[in-house]
Design a protein around this motif. Sequence first.
Motif, PDB file in Angstrom:
ATOM      1  N   LEU A   1      61.570   1.990  15.884  1.00 43.16           N
ATOM      2  CA  LEU A   1      61.285   3.355  15.469  1.00 43.16           C
ATOM      3  C   LEU A   1      61.910   3.621  14.101  1.00 43.16           C
ATOM      4  CD1 LEU A   1      61.832   5.198  18.862  1.00 43.16           C
ATOM      5  CD2 LEU A   1      59.663   4.618  17.777  1.00 43.16           C
ATOM      6  N   PRO A   2      61.475   4.682  13.414  1.00 42.69           N
ATOM      7  CA  PRO A   2      62.024   4.945  12.081  1.00 42.69           C
ATOM      8  C   PRO A   2      63.537   5.145  12.111  1.00 42.69           C
ATOM      9  CG  PRO A   2      60.087   6.294  12.495  1.00 42.69           C
ATOM     10  CD  PRO A   2      60.429   5.647  13.792  1.00 42.69           C
ATOM     11  N   SER A   3      64.234   4.497  11.192  1.00 39.28           N
ATOM     12  CA  SER A   3      65.680   4.676  11.099  1.00 39.28           C
ATOM     13  C   SER A   3      66.037   6.018  10.476  1.00 39.28           C
ATOM     14  CB  SER A   3      66.308   3.548  10.275  1.00 39.28           C
ATOM     15  OG  SER A   3      65.727   3.497   8.977  1.00 39.28           O
ATOM     16  N   ARG A   4      65.137   6.565   9.675  1.00 41.27           N
ATOM     17  CA  ARG A   4      65.320   7.897   9.100  1.00 41.27           C
ATOM     18  C   ARG A   4      63.957   8.471   8.755  1.00 41.27           C
ATOM     19  NH1 ARG A   4      67.995   6.556   3.154  1.00 41.27           N
ATOM     20  NH2 ARG A   4      66.316   5.183   2.398  1.00 41.27           N
ATOM     21  N   LEU A   5      63.879   9.780   8.693  1.00 38.04           N
ATOM     22  CA  LEU A   5      62.631  10.456   8.404  1.00 38.04           C
ATOM     23  C   LEU A   5      62.517  10.733   6.907  1.00 38.04           C
ATOM     24  CD1 LEU A   5      62.658  12.945  11.410  1.00 38.04           C
ATOM     25  CD2 LEU A   5      61.290  10.865  11.178  1.00 38.04           C
TER      26      LEU A   5
ATOM     27  N   ALA B   1      63.668  14.402  14.706  1.00 34.68           N
ATOM     28  CA  ALA B   1      63.114  13.657  15.847  1.00 34.68           C
ATOM     29  C   ALA B   1      64.203  13.391  16.860  1.00 34.68           C
ATOM     30  CB  ALA B   1      62.495  12.341  15.378  1.00 34.68           C
ATOM     31  N   ARG B   2      63.813  13.346  18.120  1.00 30.84           N
ATOM     32  CA  ARG B   2      64.707  13.002  19.212  1.00 30.84           C
ATOM     33  C   ARG B   2      64.006  11.994  20.118  1.00 30.84           C
ATOM     34  NH1 ARG B   2      67.335  15.183  16.030  1.00 30.84           N
ATOM     35  NH2 ARG B   2      68.737  16.979  16.264  1.00 30.84           N
TER      36      ARG B   2
ATOM     37  N   LEU C   1      55.103   9.517   7.910  1.00 29.03           N
ATOM     38  CA  LEU C   1      54.760   8.629   6.806  1.00 29.03           C
ATOM     39  C   LEU C   1      54.274   9.444   5.595  1.00 29.03           C
ATOM     40  CD1 LEU C   1      54.216   5.670   5.832  1.00 29.03           C
ATOM     41  CD2 LEU C   1      51.901   5.964   6.767  1.00 29.03           C
ATOM     42  N   PRO C   2      54.966   9.350   4.455  1.00 26.96           N
ATOM     43  CA  PRO C   2      54.458  10.025   3.245  1.00 26.96           C
ATOM     44  C   PRO C   2      53.134   9.407   2.829  1.00 26.96           C
ATOM     45  CG  PRO C   2      56.764   9.372   2.995  1.00 26.96           C
ATOM     46  CD  PRO C   2      56.257   8.690   4.226  1.00 26.96           C
TER      47      PRO C   2
END
Length: 467
Positions: free
Chosen positions: A240-244, A254-255, A270-271
């Motif tokens: 999962l993403p390590s940071r947004l 996110a949780r 995702l930008p």
Amino acid sequence: MNAPHPPKVAGIDSTLPTPAHTVAPAPPVPGTGPAPDTASVPAPGAPAPGALLQDRLAGWVSDLTTLHELTERLSRTNALDPALHELLRAAAALVGARRGLVVLEPADGLGPRTTLGLGLGRADLGHIETVPRGALPYDTGSGTAEVVHSDLFAEDGLDPRHREVAARLGYAASYALPLATESAGRLGAAVWLFDEPAEPDERQRHLAGLYTRHATEHLARLLEVERTRACIATITEELLPSRLPRVAGVQLAARHRAGARGGGDWYDALPLPDAALGLSVGSVTGSGPSAVAAMGRLRASLRAYAVMEGEDPVAVLSDLELLLRLTEPARSATALFAYCEPALRKITLAGAGHSPPLLIGERRTEFAETSVSAPLGMLACWEAPSVEIEAEAGETVLFYTDGLLHRGGDPMDRAFARLHAGAASVPRAVRHDPGAVADHVLRAVLPDGPNDAGNEEDVVLLAARFD
């Protein structure tokens, strides 16, 4: 006719020492001998041989029943912490102690390592840990024997720090047993503390030893499960993403709460070109390592499709559905993809068997109107119309997976009502923070907290607050 042999109960050897309460045979009277015709007649006041046998059998049955009840209660624990607490409580009753502690230090060094107390606070455990390791009232090293200190203040050669800690905490004796068996290896030790000089008698030691050996085998199984869960959780977090990302006009939070067996829920942000943002949540059917791996593959593929066709969420999910049918024919998945334009506070989204997002603001708390469609992989060709949502300034759009609804065990209509009520009750003071909004919803919806042990459902929340 042979006397009946007590059966084995719950795998415990029924060959026990004579019960402590068994009446001892009356000693012979000096100077008198049994008459030939009265050899089988007990002396006046002495118990009959049959009564002695019945009393002994009653003691065995009583002990086996007690051990059976205690081991059954221990077997119902499904996590390390409650199992360790149950071990301390049950064995304390067997040896007649009021306080104790258990130290988990697996000999293989793979962890986890922990210390739990019975009738002892964290500060008390900290004081005990200041005793030099070789002078501790328990042995977590290579020893396999019990450690008995029947009178700490009268014992010669006791470490001064140990005596000082015992005086500070108010215990005068201790009895420790290793948590070790041939099959489980050495896991640690448990020690029970007595307020006055004392030590368990032979029968208490025997019963405590039987129970502790059974507990060690149970703890070894739970330890393996705990390690597997930790490994799956680590893999999931890495996928999962390590940071947004930081995108102007929107704040993200996110949780993720992993289930007991590890599931296939994901989230992503995702930008995209033209200052747009792609948001997705989804869930792969199944649990365990294979579901986690499938989740990683689908999430990575969805990112690629979002870059190519992000303005058309239906095309993104159609491509993902085709990939799923070709590469994961035995699986299905739910997914929701949203193409966000933060400057316009506009969201175009499509969902495949997924629950609708929730709009949380000052003037409304409502579910977004989305089209109903089947999950990915359920139909020969998936397609459903997209919908557009316009968020107001200061509103938070909450995306989530179905685990948030399923964990409570309520029917779906009640689960949705609980979620709506939890979102509507977000305090006004924290609505500017999407992370605080997500945390409040978690606390309001999940009955036992976000980390309720033993629950197999993954939970994912992705909150986007528009400026």
